[in-house]
Design an enzyme around this catalytic site. Structure first.
Site, PDB file in Angstrom:
ATOM      1  N   HIS B 256      10.706  -2.241 -10.059  1.00 56.65           N
ATOM      2  CA  HIS B 256      11.559  -3.397  -9.737  1.00 56.65           C
ATOM      3  C   HIS B 256      12.989  -3.195 -10.233  1.00 56.65           C
ATOM      4  O   HIS B 256      13.505  -4.026 -10.972  1.00 56.65           O
ATOM      5  CB  HIS B 256      10.953  -4.673 -10.330  1.00 56.65           C
ATOM      6  CG  HIS B 256       9.880  -5.284  -9.484  1.00 56.65           C
ATOM      7  ND1 HIS B 256      10.117  -6.286  -8.580  1.00 56.65           N
ATOM      8  CD2 HIS B 256       8.569  -5.008  -9.371  1.00 56.65           C
ATOM      9  CE1 HIS B 256       8.990  -6.631  -7.966  1.00 56.65           C
ATOM     10  NE2 HIS B 256       8.027  -5.866  -8.428  1.00 56.65           N
ATOM     11  N   ASP B 290      -1.941  -3.522  -5.450  1.00 58.13           N
ATOM     12  CA  ASP B 290      -1.604  -4.682  -4.626  1.00 58.13           C
ATOM     13  C   ASP B 290      -0.444  -4.411  -3.676  1.00 58.13           C
ATOM     14  O   ASP B 290       0.183  -5.353  -3.176  1.00 58.13           O
ATOM     15  CB  ASP B 290      -1.344  -5.916  -5.492  1.00 58.13           C
ATOM     16  CG  ASP B 290      -0.015  -5.857  -6.182  1.00 58.13           C
ATOM     17  OD1 ASP B 290       0.501  -4.750  -6.384  1.00 58.13           O
ATOM     18  OD2 ASP B 290       0.519  -6.928  -6.526  1.00 58.13           O
ATOM     19  N   HIS B 291      -0.175  -3.156  -3.439  1.00 60.25           N
ATOM     20  CA  HIS B 291       0.786  -2.778  -2.391  1.00 60.25           C
ATOM     21  C   HIS B 291       0.488  -1.334  -2.015  1.00 60.25           C
ATOM     22  O   HIS B 291       1.267  -0.430  -2.279  1.00 60.25           O
ATOM     23  CB  HIS B 291       2.245  -2.958  -2.840  1.00 60.25           C
ATOM     24  CG  HIS B 291       2.481  -2.808  -4.312  1.00 60.25           C
ATOM     25  ND1 HIS B 291       2.114  -1.677  -5.006  1.00 60.25           N
ATOM     26  CD2 HIS B 291       3.009  -3.651  -5.216  1.00 60.25           C
ATOM     27  CE1 HIS B 291       2.447  -1.835  -6.274  1.00 60.25           C
ATOM     28  NE2 HIS B 291       2.971  -3.017  -6.443  1.00 60.25           N
ATOM     29  N   TYR B 357       1.508 -10.262   1.136  1.00 62.99           N
ATOM     30  CA  TYR B 357       0.586 -11.091   0.352  1.00 62.99           C
ATOM     31  C   TYR B 357       0.076 -12.270   1.177  1.00 62.99           C
ATOM     32  O   TYR B 357       0.607 -13.377   1.103  1.00 62.99           O
ATOM     33  CB  TYR B 357       1.275 -11.566  -0.933  1.00 62.99           C
ATOM     34  CG  TYR B 357       1.648 -10.393  -1.805  1.00 62.99           C
ATOM     35  CD1 TYR B 357       0.663  -9.714  -2.522  1.00 62.99           C
ATOM     36  CD2 TYR B 357       2.952  -9.937  -1.878  1.00 62.99           C
ATOM     37  CE1 TYR B 357       0.975  -8.600  -3.296  1.00 62.99           C
ATOM     38  CE2 TYR B 357       3.261  -8.826  -2.647  1.00 62.99           C
ATOM     39  CZ  TYR B 357       2.280  -8.167  -3.351  1.00 62.99           C
ATOM     40  OH  TYR B 357       2.583  -7.060  -4.108  1.00 62.99           O
ATOM     41  N   TYR B 489     -14.572  -0.405   4.970  1.00 65.79           N
ATOM     42  CA  TYR B 489     -15.573   0.210   4.117  1.00 65.79           C
ATOM     43  C   TYR B 489     -15.068   0.592   2.748  1.00 65.79           C
ATOM     44  O   TYR B 489     -15.753   0.456   1.745  1.00 65.79           O
ATOM     45  CB  TYR B 489     -15.964   1.521   4.801  1.00 65.79           C
ATOM     46  CG  TYR B 489     -17.404   1.634   5.124  1.00 65.79           C
ATOM     47  CD1 TYR B 489     -17.988   0.716   5.977  1.00 65.79           C
ATOM     48  CD2 TYR B 489     -18.180   2.655   4.597  1.00 65.79           C
ATOM     49  CE1 TYR B 489     -19.315   0.837   6.302  1.00 65.79           C
ATOM     50  CE2 TYR B 489     -19.507   2.771   4.939  1.00 65.79           C
ATOM     51  CZ  TYR B 489     -20.069   1.864   5.786  1.00 65.79           C
ATOM     52  OH  TYR B 489     -21.365   1.978   6.106  1.00 65.79           O
TER      53      TYR B 489
END
Lengths: 570, 570, 570
Positions: B256, B290-291, B357, B489
């Site tokens: 960031h 998460d990305h 998200y 899967y």
């Protein structure tokens, strides 16, 4: 083993010509090794080689099956893991072949070997001799001359004789032999000492890992962790020796063979140095659950810039010149880890501080010590090839503190589970915890539990705790070490946080269960102490939980109370 | 901060020559930015730069420590995350150096810097001037002229003066300076505004992300998510500010920092545009739990064809021409994500619909809206470079519906866990749920719980639920978006399914436990209401669960019943 | 479907010229296929093509929606998964275009298509005709001639006529057509039979997978697993048909389309053979949770040497010559898996022994059989391109035994969970196990449970067990097969060990819970059988757990006992 040693030394002694007074002048071999071998730097190549070889083949110093050797039997593939111990020439192949016949026949039999070899330096020594100072690999010319000096010292090359080639027969029978090789008797696989016959400097450098890595409080055994003793480190793990699933145990051996062989990094049979300078070499072993070095590097800025730029790197240039002259715009594994005080050698462990495993007892405390500071300074010197000293020191501090945070989190979880263990409350701890196979001894949160399990050994929470240290804390640390930012979210911390949460959750549930069990026990105690006790299954009045015996078909006197209490015990 | 702004503007104002009436004619900078800055398109470069800079350095608009600044202290490495706020020139380096001395000394001090710079365009401006229309990088000639126009407008370059080079001193002290730089006072790190002094168009483009990304119902704060405000997005996360493990918190900061610096994508010090066009640039940050953009792309047909063919791509060509002229046979991250309506710019968020998200409140509903349709149309235009419109629309529908399925599954699981929370039944919820550190407020299924945990905050099932949304639903969506088939899967759905199954399992077990507890409570209530109550531990008759007091050594009258019931309460 | 077949055959029959007596002389097409098609090797291309086509389009032999077709509806993207069944020409595009107009218009409409095609062999057939024996791709000259022979046999090319090019119109309307194509009526997508019109040998080779893969005890359906029937294998999975989340179900379809199309491996529209020889092609599908072939290979010595050396491989050379002449120093997926007895063909399943899934019933036992030994020998032959036979056999044994260890571990865990199931003790098994959607039938540890879940179907422990087999055992085996050492620690064994530990832990906890429930039940039985029974909620005396009725405000005679026992029942 000992026999084999004398056989080899014998070969050396019987060499056609004894070497002159050439010195094994290898400044990159650390003094610790000369001291350990009880040699002066003035020792000649033969003396150095023989001293290294003697130690290398000595079971007392790590060769062979190790201290648990009686517990395990090799599989048929073991001959390739540890050829000096297990390899036997192939009885089914009857050919007795000359140097040329080897190549000719194997062009059909195993074309990949020959094709690779033909591309190799080994097959093209004359090209090396013709190099000029403007060639990238000019340095190899001097190296070839050094090798020939070594071979003369060892009596393997005549005075003035040049090495014509290094073919099949040289490594798989005897260097520079003029004889034929009988497959059924003579064929050997090339172990590190085979390579070391010519590549004595490199052999000495890699063997020096045994000498330079020593720990202030014996956090690790002397000479470990290192490539030089990685097979010993493997076979002397108790569960390695003890488990019956040999092919599973040998999954670790797959990498722990650098003690025995050089071809992990120098893939046969092209043995390209340029290739061995690429980061992907290290990925073969330094990847995975508890040594995620490759994963961390390859998703870091360093590793991704390597991916983007590597096609422009000149890998023919020596690593020491790669940045300034070779267009190397991003670090390879090798350029940082083989470097020590400005020199590139095959001793890869001289800057080791954390040794990959922060949870090893005594490692954490050792980070604040002169021992570690000296290594930190060496790292900072490495980093300043491309970073300021301020940057390098700020990052090292960042890495250390991040690792400390991980250790603290682990300690919290450890405390919870350890208390359960001490109270005998791990699932099945008192009822279903079979002993591990000899020579393994049972204990709380042990290494063997990620290899072997039976019944409730280990408990789930115990294994989770162990993996918190062995996998997730390591991934946190290694990711920090390689500036891979995924350590907070993707690996490392997030996984430790999850483990902590689950351990806490289980602990609270356990306490609630115990509380409920206690309430029930209280009720049962009450019941057994109540006036009448009926068994519900047959409608007959029984004596509560006291055995199943004493049927009472009539009334029961109050006088019975005190006796039943005693029987109930608990 | 404010001081720094005026200092910089001051430097500009005092420039040797004031620029003429040159326009900052940047058609790729969206009108929203000119409006936000209250500028006409006729503004000159100086006006544009100063307006951008003022906003860029304004704490009220996202510069610096953020609204939770008082809660957190920087670490020593923070100076590299946010140089404008934390960097101080090195006090230990005394050199006061000319342009040439910088290079000379750092050739030894940090050879990697100099070697990279020498390869860079910055060190070879004259080569740019000599380009002809048949050169791939001919477009750079005009760009250099634009930059010089900008510098003249800013008073940094004399009329008719050409920029000779961009060396150490230009970025780390002042562009085109003729003065010496004093390490202890003058050295700065290059932040986005430093790069923007020359690369004004690109600076304006990236700053425009603040202006173009606005949400119909404020699903996200204005200007976010974006690179332009990614540091603000980091430091204004409450748990970032609140947690004590600073190096763990800063794992997120590692990526960031694009608000503050350009060198994530344009790695120092070669700053190769060709390199920054490669997908591996984006992988540095757009990878992980998460990305998982990189993981999805690199195992998709797009990414794997990129891997197979990239050695033949001409990365020197501008992205807009890459398919038609550059042999680009597969999309890079950049060629799809930097494109908007046929133009390539540094505003990467103009086609954002789901914003990575799907679980963010209001995002799902927004997918069927004019706002989203306009962006969908823009995506379809992107895809039709290599696909039919029918194909593109069918895929977008497929992706959306697959994501909806994930949301539905998540909702089912959420409902279960949320009911437990409302009933106060999460593990330890009423007994062992410490508050998170200020400024974080506790709550159900919060973001802070993947960073911070203590006692039973969060409960295991609560964290699992959160990760179901934050990790697995995101991975499902992102994999769909990149046509990586593993979403069913391997990641995404399989993991969501597993989480749902485990949550359901835990819920059923909880209900069974509650039922058992109720049965025990009933028994206890019965016991306390029964005639005689014996404590089992000492064989003495006690008053059941009512305190531990009242020992009864004899008989108890039936008259005692009603009173004990009251005591027992519960 | 049948209509479509006759339409196509009709086109063939009506061809301008009927072919002469050319033979479809394809020695790489196995005899099993000629037998299955009831053809002699003397059949001409037309006969071979028509026989293949008839089978290919026959729903009874696997074309189309499959035996559960009535349960599922296509999504709009399905037209790209199975064009023969679902694709319709685009009604919105009105152009009726010549060969040249297609190219011209699509240069603007979809530039990526045209740019790729212009690089392709399809657009440059004359270059092929000019190749000389010293060109790497000289072999293509003969191939082009074969193709023209085939086209003449099919009546698609005049006697003596040469194929000028293969443009848009040839594949998307009709090969070598002179007509215009009407988008609204004529446009088709290229399915395998389209490609097979020219590439008949390759079509026959890939279709031969249906014939060569047969199982001694029908462990798998005939012709499976294979690429030739992979779509059938997908749509005939009951849960694929039954689940309502179509885009999730179609995540599997994303890869299971090789039956229908060739462009997974031969990416459109450059169709570069060199590219399709790179390992990254296979990674598109052979990666992920239950077929981690890519992950295993790419971290193995084989795969990492491929990464290091591939830039020097000559991918233009045919795979059969790659090692000896193409500088291929490490195996690609293709060079091992497309090879059978020294020949490279599009039948990839001839050496299949374990078929990726060791847990499939009967597979384990089959490994010691003549059937398997023949395949093992074929593998050994493959390996001896670069390894000794001793090495190859030792490794195969190692791989098999390691897999057996995994199977044993799985069996232990299976036994535990299966006993719970038989006893009806899985979480919620008797209270909250909804039936799966038709046509799926419920059962213990079923495949559908990784796709679909509801309530306590499946139980967590049941899903864990299934994943132990489907994911972790597979990863163990596949990693062993590719000599990726991570199988012990990182994937495979470590995960199986963890699953076993957690299953054991849950089982012990379950037993403890049952024991406690039994104790409580005993207490309850006791309570209902005790003299007085009071309800604790209102202070009134009730009849225990027997209904809620019968309030007793006074005393109760001992006579009541026996009756209540009966009521209580249990």
């Amino acid at each position: 083993m000992t026999n084999k040693f004398w056989l080899r030394c014998g070969l050396v002694v019987c060499g056609v010509l004894l070497a002159g007074a050439a010195q094994a002048d290898f400044p990159t071999v650390p003094k610790e090794t000369y001291e350990a071998l009880k040699l002066d730097r003035s020792a000649d190549p033969k003396q150095l080689y023989e001293a290294l070889l003697k130690r290398y083949l000595d079971p007392a110093q790590g060769a062979g099956k190790g201290m648990y050797g009686q517990y395990w039997e090799p599989v048929s593939f073991s001959r390739y893991f540890d050829p000096n111990t297990f390899y036997k020439p192939p009885k089914s192949v009857k050919e007795i072949a000359t140097r040329e016949q080897c190549v000719k026949c194997h062009t059909d039999e195993s074309p990949g070997w020959v094709a690779a070899w033909k591309r190799s330096t080994h097959a093209n020594l004359d090209k090396i001799r013709k190099l000029t100072p403007k060639d990238d690999t000019y340095y190899k010319k001097a190296k070839l001359e050094d090798i020939e000096t070594t071979l003369r010292s060892l009596g393997k090359l005549g005075k003035g004789e040049q090495l014509k080639e290094v073919g099949c027969i040289d490594c798989h029978y005897d260097i520079n032999t003029k004889k034929k090789a009988d497959h059924r008797q003579d064929i050997r696989l090339a172990t590190a000492d085979t390579c070391g016959t010519c590549h004595l400097q490199e052999f000495a450098e890699r063997e020096s890992e045994r000498d330079t890595i020593t720990w202030p409080k014996d956090q690790w055994p002397k000479g470990r962790p290192s490539h030089a003793l990685d097979y010993r480190a493997n076979v002397e793990v108790d569960v390695y020796a003890g488990m019956s699933q040999r092919e599973i145990a040998d999954g670790c051996t797959g990498c722990h063979v650098n003690q025995n062989k050089c071809d992990t990094c120098h893939a046969r049979h092209d043995f390209s140095v340029a290739e061995s300078r690429k980061s992907e070499v290290c990925a073969q072993c330094h990847s995975g659950a508890d040594h995620n070095n490759w994963e961390a590097y390859s998703l870091s800025k360093h590793g991704l810039k390597y991916q983007r730029d590597k096609e422009k790197f000149n890998f023919n240039i020596q690593i020491k010149d790669a940045i300034a002259k070779g267009g190397q715009s991003a670090p390879t594994c090798q350029s940082c880890h083989l470097e020590y005080q400005g020199k590139i050698t095959h001793n890869v462990v001289r800057k080791v501080r954390w040794a990959n495993y922060p949870f090893v007892p005594g490692i954490r405390e050792n980070i604040s010590s002169d021992w570690a500071d000296k290594r930190l300074d060496a790292w900072v010197k490495t980093c300043t090839q491309c970073h300021s000293e301020t940057y390098a020191r700020a990052w090292m501090e960042f890495m250390d503190k991040g690792t400390f945070s991980g250790l603290d989190k682990y300690d919290e979880a450890h405390d919870i589970v350890h208390k359960q263990f001490e109270a005998g409350l791990l699932t099945g701890q008192k009822t279903n915890r079979p002993a591990p196979p000899a020579p393994v001894k049972d204990g709380f949160e042990q290494f063997f539990q990620i290899y072997w399990s039976k019944g409730n050994n280990p408990a789930a929470i115990e294994l989770r705790l162990f993996e918190m240290a062995e996998d997730h804390l390591v991934q946190l640390h290694v990711s920090l070490a390689h500036q891979y930012w995924g350590y907070t979210y993707t690996v490392g911390w997030a996984a430790m946080n999850r483990a902590y949460v689950e351990i806490q959750d289980e602990d609270t549930k356990l306490k609630e269960k115990l509380a409920l069990q206690e309430r029930v026990a209280k009720l049962e105690a009450h019941r057994t102490s109540s006036l009448f006790d009926f068994d519900s299954t047959d409608g007959k009045i029984t004596l509560g939980s006291v055995g199943g015996g004493m049927l009472l078909t009539g009334t029961l006197a109050l006088a019975g109370w005190s006796r039943r209490k005693k029987n109930n015990g608990k």
